[in-house]
Write a protein that holds these residues in place. Structure first.
Motif, PDB file in Angstrom:
ATOM      1  N   TYR A 154      13.273 -44.263  -9.510  1.00 55.14           N
ATOM      2  CA  TYR A 154      13.304 -44.577  -8.195  1.00 55.14           C
ATOM      3  C   TYR A 154      12.169 -43.141  -7.238  1.00 55.14           C
ATOM      4  O   TYR A 154      13.215 -42.079  -8.251  1.00 55.14           O
ATOM      5  N   LEU A 155      12.044 -42.625  -6.713  1.00 47.07           N
ATOM      6  CA  LEU A 155      10.859 -41.394  -5.919  1.00 47.07           C
ATOM      7  C   LEU A 155      12.584 -41.149  -5.656  1.00 47.07           C
ATOM      8  O   LEU A 155      12.861 -41.538  -4.411  1.00 47.07           O
ATOM      9  N   SER A 156      12.817 -39.380  -5.393  1.00 46.82           N
ATOM     10  CA  SER A 156      14.066 -38.928  -5.292  1.00 46.82           C
ATOM     11  C   SER A 156      13.153 -37.435  -5.446  1.00 46.82           C
ATOM     12  O   SER A 156      12.949 -37.098  -6.493  1.00 46.82           O
ATOM     13  N   PRO A 157      13.607 -36.360  -4.235  1.00 54.39           N
ATOM     14  CA  PRO A 157      14.152 -35.531  -4.506  1.00 54.39           C
ATOM     15  C   PRO A 157      14.667 -35.044  -5.685  1.00 54.39           C
ATOM     16  O   PRO A 157      14.556 -33.554  -6.597  1.00 54.39           O
TER      17      PRO A 157
ATOM     18  N   GLY B  32      13.117 -45.512  -1.630  1.00 57.94           N
ATOM     19  CA  GLY B  32      14.694 -45.427  -0.622  1.00 57.94           C
ATOM     20  C   GLY B  32      13.955 -44.487   1.352  1.00 57.94           C
ATOM     21  O   GLY B  32      12.449 -44.767   1.232  1.00 57.94           O
TER      22      GLY B  32
ATOM     23  N   TYR C 252      16.047 -43.509   5.410  1.00 55.57           N
ATOM     24  CA  TYR C 252      17.728 -42.114   5.047  1.00 55.57           C
ATOM     25  C   TYR C 252      17.827 -41.887   4.676  1.00 55.57           C
ATOM     26  O   TYR C 252      16.731 -40.781   4.153  1.00 55.57           O
ATOM     27  N   GLU C 253      18.276 -41.446   4.437  1.00 57.37           N
ATOM     28  CA  GLU C 253      19.393 -40.409   2.951  1.00 57.37           C
ATOM     29  C   GLU C 253      19.600 -40.793   2.198  1.00 57.37           C
ATOM     30  O   GLU C 253      19.594 -39.970   1.085  1.00 57.37           O
ATOM     31  N   GLY C 254      19.142 -42.109   1.702  1.00 56.73           N
ATOM     32  CA  GLY C 254      18.962 -42.307   0.289  1.00 56.73           C
ATOM     33  C   GLY C 254      19.371 -43.613  -0.284  1.00 56.73           C
ATOM     34  O   GLY C 254      19.227 -44.408   0.909  1.00 56.73           O
TER      35      GLY C 254
ATOM     36  N   SER D 283      10.880 -37.223  -9.086  1.00 53.50           N
ATOM     37  CA  SER D 283       9.874 -36.588  -8.223  1.00 53.50           C
ATOM     38  C   SER D 283       8.926 -35.769  -8.385  1.00 53.50           C
ATOM     39  O   SER D 283       8.327 -35.121  -9.308  1.00 53.50           O
ATOM     40  N   LEU D 284       8.167 -35.469  -6.841  1.00 55.72           N
ATOM     41  CA  LEU D 284       6.436 -34.995  -6.575  1.00 55.72           C
ATOM     42  C   LEU D 284       7.194 -33.574  -7.228  1.00 55.72           C
ATOM     43  O   LEU D 284       5.927 -32.668  -7.032  1.00 55.72           O
TER      44      LEU D 284
ATOM     45  N   PHE E 141      10.576 -30.396  -2.518  1.00 49.26           N
ATOM     46  CA  PHE E 141      10.090 -30.847  -0.968  1.00 49.26           C
ATOM     47  C   PHE E 141      11.013 -32.568  -0.534  1.00 49.26           C
ATOM     48  O   PHE E 141      10.779 -32.973  -1.598  1.00 49.26           O
TER      49      PHE E 141
ATOM     50  N   LEU F 264      10.487 -35.605   1.836  1.00 49.67           N
ATOM     51  CA  LEU F 264      10.141 -36.214   2.884  1.00 49.67           C
ATOM     52  C   LEU F 264      10.806 -37.351   3.227  1.00 49.67           C
ATOM     53  O   LEU F 264      12.139 -37.466   3.200  1.00 49.67           O
TER      54      LEU F 264
ATOM     55  N   GLY G  34      10.832 -41.130   3.314  1.00 46.59           N
ATOM     56  CA  GLY G  34      10.393 -42.167   2.743  1.00 46.59           C
ATOM     57  C   GLY G  34      10.136 -41.920   1.837  1.00 46.59           C
ATOM     58  O   GLY G  34       9.193 -41.017   1.415  1.00 46.59           O
ATOM     59  N   GLY G  35      10.796 -43.012   0.137  1.00 44.37           N
ATOM     60  CA  GLY G  35       9.213 -42.955  -1.054  1.00 44.37           C
ATOM     61  C   GLY G  35       8.050 -43.394  -0.699  1.00 44.37           C
ATOM     62  O   GLY G  35       8.060 -43.307  -1.977  1.00 44.37           O
TER      63      GLY G  35
ATOM     64  N   ALA H 100       5.615 -40.816  -2.144  1.00 45.01           N
ATOM     65  CA  ALA H 100       5.333 -40.962  -3.062  1.00 45.01           C
ATOM     66  C   ALA H 100       4.688 -41.368  -3.996  1.00 45.01           C
ATOM     67  O   ALA H 100       4.630 -41.664  -5.414  1.00 45.01           O
TER      68      ALA H 100
END
Ligand code: 9WO
Length: 262
Positions: free
Chosen positions: A84-87, A111, A113-115, A130-131, A134, A136, A138-139, A142
């Motif tokens: 799952y790509l997320s901060p 993802g 919206y808010e996740g 995470s990349l 920061f 974005l 959406g994922g 990424a």
């Protein structure tokens, strides 16, 4: 390698991954890319995939069911990594891309919206990635970056001459400078060594420039490496020349730490 992306913007991901080295690798069937849209598994006519957050607040959260059904539609597999790509994830490195490129099956969850509902992450996600620090919208971008970075590592993806082994980072260092024609330009001349035809000297110069660039720009990378005696000599020469040219050495406190190690 089989890559699946779960996204409400499948066209965006497919288009982004259809160009250049990445696109050609998919054309050559070195890897296969599928996008699954959770809207197709919403269970209603409107294709609802999101709902309001419990506890209140702005925005929407992606529901568990459409995501899990999209994932289940891939069928059973013993060797599938779900990312799952997320901060909130740990930061991606080149070493992770090398590992991913050795998998037979990778699933990337995008993802919006808010996740996504935390219960989906807990039940179905192997790694949150995470990349960088920061946010974005959406994922998808990424995911495209992860795909681009790993597909080019697959055997046959790069041309015959080009090899991922020579990448910046593959050896833990930044890349050396590159030059092409013309030899003389108003902006400067090509370093003589590159015109010498002496391959050993060229290789040594490039190694020295890579060490020097890393020392200047990313001393943190250098600090984690074990340098050979030859590397130490090359870097010491680079630093000496750099200082002789009147440039400030150790302007950055991290550089001072590396200096001590020499
Ligand atoms: C959006 C938002 C809006 C109002 C208040 C708080 C908020 N948080 C977020 C948010 O973090 N949305 C994420 C968007 C949800 C997961 C997918 N999105 C995402 C992935 N944004 N950035 C990434 C990402 C992925 C990998 N590396 C860097 C960033």
């Amino acid at each position: 390698m089989d890559i699946a992306v779960i996204t409400i913007f499948p066209d965006f991901v497919l288009q982004t991954c259809s160009i250049g080295v990445t696109g050609r690798a998919f054309e050559k069937d070195i890897a296969r890319l599928r996008c699954i849209n959770p809207r197709d598994f919403s269970g209603d006519e409107r294709g609802t995939v999101d709902d309001r957050p419990f506890g209140g607040g702005p925005g929407m959260v992606m529901k568990v069911d459409p995501l899990r059904s999209a994932l289940d539609s891939l069928g059973p597999s013993s060797s599938r990594l779900v990312v799952y790509l997320s901060p909130q994830g740990r930061t991606l490195r080149q070493a992770d891309l090398i590992q991913y490129s050795q998998l037979s099956e990778l699933v990337l969850i995008c993802g919006r919206y808010e996740g996504v509902d935390q219960r989906f992450i807990d039940c179905c996600v192997d790694e949150e990635l995470s990349l960088g620090d920061f946010v974005l919208s959406g994922g998808e971008l990424a995911a495209a970056i992860v795909i681009d970075g790993l597909v080019r590592l697959l055997p046959g993806a790069l041309g015959k001459q080009a090899s991922a082994d020579e990448d910046s980072f593959m050896a833990g260092l930044l890349d050396h400078p590159h030059f092409t024609r013309p030899e003389h330009q108003a902006e400067g001349d090509v370093p003589d060594v590159l015109l010498s035809g002496d391959h050993a000297k060229v290789a040594q110069w490039r190694r020295q420039q890579a060490l020097g660039a890393t020392w200047l720009k990313r001393p943190d990378l250098l600090a984690r490496m074990t340098l050979t005696d030859i590397d130490r000599t090359l870097l010491a020469q680079f630093i000496e020349k750099y200082a002789r040219e009147g440039k400030k050495v150790g302007a950055n406190s991290l550089n001072n730490d590396i200096m001590v190690g020499l």
